[in-house]
Design a protein around this motif. Structure first.
Motif, PDB file in Angstrom:
ATOM      1  N   LYS A  60       0.874  -1.070   0.039  1.00  0.00           N
ATOM      2  CA  LYS A  60       0.010  -0.260  -0.033  1.00  0.00           C
ATOM      3  C   LYS A  60       0.892   1.227  -0.101  1.00  0.00           C
ATOM      4  O   LYS A  60       0.198   2.257  -0.395  1.00  0.00           O
ATOM      5  N   VAL A  61       1.962   1.147   0.461  1.00  0.00           N
ATOM      6  CA  VAL A  61       2.895   2.401   0.582  1.00  0.00           C
ATOM      7  C   VAL A  61       3.200   2.942  -0.856  1.00  0.00           C
ATOM      8  O   VAL A  61       3.395   4.097  -0.906  1.00  0.00           O
ATOM      9  N   PHE A  62       3.305   2.199  -1.907  1.00  0.00           N
ATOM     10  CA  PHE A  62       3.491   2.589  -3.428  1.00  0.00           C
ATOM     11  C   PHE A  62       2.334   3.710  -3.755  1.00  0.00           C
ATOM     12  O   PHE A  62       2.674   4.409  -4.317  1.00  0.00           O
ATOM     13  N   GLY A  67       5.112   7.867  -7.087  1.00  0.00           N
ATOM     14  CA  GLY A  67       6.360   8.442  -7.986  1.00  0.00           C
ATOM     15  C   GLY A  67       7.417   8.992  -7.279  1.00  0.00           C
ATOM     16  O   GLY A  67       8.570   9.166  -7.724  1.00  0.00           O
ATOM     17  N   ASN A  68       7.182   9.479  -6.038  1.00  0.00           N
ATOM     18  CA  ASN A  68       8.132  10.424  -5.110  1.00  0.00           C
ATOM     19  C   ASN A  68       8.710   8.863  -4.166  1.00  0.00           C
ATOM     20  O   ASN A  68       8.376   8.911  -3.249  1.00  0.00           O
ATOM     21  N   TYR A  69      10.061   8.663  -4.527  1.00  0.00           N
ATOM     22  CA  TYR A  69      10.592   7.571  -3.764  1.00  0.00           C
ATOM     23  C   TYR A  69      11.725   8.174  -2.792  1.00  0.00           C
ATOM     24  O   TYR A  69      12.595   7.413  -2.429  1.00  0.00           O
ATOM     25  N   ASN A  70      11.536   9.532  -2.211  1.00  0.00           N
ATOM     26  CA  ASN A  70      12.150   9.852  -1.297  1.00  0.00           C
ATOM     27  C   ASN A  70      11.634   9.419   0.093  1.00  0.00           C
ATOM     28  O   ASN A  70      11.050  10.008   0.720  1.00  0.00           O
ATOM     29  N   THR A  76       9.309  10.519   7.388  1.00  0.00           N
ATOM     30  CA  THR A  76       9.310  11.698   8.732  1.00  0.00           C
ATOM     31  C   THR A  76       8.259  12.509   8.459  1.00  0.00           C
ATOM     32  O   THR A  76       7.643  12.864   9.553  1.00  0.00           O
ATOM     33  N   ASN A  77       7.753  12.975   7.360  1.00  0.00           N
ATOM     34  CA  ASN A  77       6.793  13.655   7.258  1.00  0.00           C
ATOM     35  C   ASN A  77       5.449  13.320   6.986  1.00  0.00           C
ATOM     36  O   ASN A  77       4.393  14.215   7.162  1.00  0.00           O
ATOM     37  N   HIS A  78       5.160  12.052   6.867  1.00  0.00           N
ATOM     38  CA  HIS A  78       3.997  11.468   6.500  1.00  0.00           C
ATOM     39  C   HIS A  78       3.517  10.279   7.375  1.00  0.00           C
ATOM     40  O   HIS A  78       2.684  10.353   7.979  1.00  0.00           O
ATOM     41  N   LEU A  79       4.272   9.474   7.222  1.00  0.00           N
ATOM     42  CA  LEU A  79       3.869   8.143   7.777  1.00  0.00           C
ATOM     43  C   LEU A  79       3.878   7.913   9.419  1.00  0.00           C
ATOM     44  O   LEU A  79       3.035   7.585  10.076  1.00  0.00           O
TER      45      LEU A  79
END
Length: 119
Positions: A60-62, A67-70, A76-79
């Motif tokens: 599900k993380v994809f 497309g942003n694979y940073n 740190t900012n989302h999950l």
């Protein structure tokens, strides 16, 4: 590790294994302006957890990545803020092997038959 990940699969998108490094290291305390206030030694016994260098990803993380694979930015900012990031605390032997010196140290332990990971 994978069983813990799959138990929480509906809620957790990424698991990061963490370990306490077998080697001690020196960690600087740094102010916002970059000045080092003090340097303290972090020994393996003082709960200095570090990223063990890999990620276990839920498919599900994809859809979140889009497309942003940073991964560091995403983690740190989302999950983490959404509670979709956990760690697996590995309590066994772990140390990074990032330099030639590190590799020689590990080979010496192995050749001396005292490698902690082989016990």
């Amino acid at each position: 590790m994978l069983s813990r990940f799959t138990v929480n699969a509906q809620d957790i998108l990424v698991t990061i294994p963490a370990a306490i490094s077998w080697y001690s290291c020196f960690a600087p305390s740094v102010r916002q302006d970059g000045q080092i206030v003090k340097i303290q030694q972090n020994a393996a016994t003082n709960e200095a957890w570090t990223n063990a260098g890999l990620y276990v990803l839920n498919r599900k993380v994809f859809s979140v990545l889009q497309g942003n694979y940073n991964l560091e930015e995403l983690l740190t900012n989302h999950l983490a803020e959404k509670g979709e990031l956990i760690t697996y605390k590995h309590n066994g032997f772990w140390t990074p092997v990032e330099t030639y010196r590190d590799m020689v140290n590990m080979e010496n332990l192995w050749n001396a038959d005292i490698a902690p990971w082989a016990r």
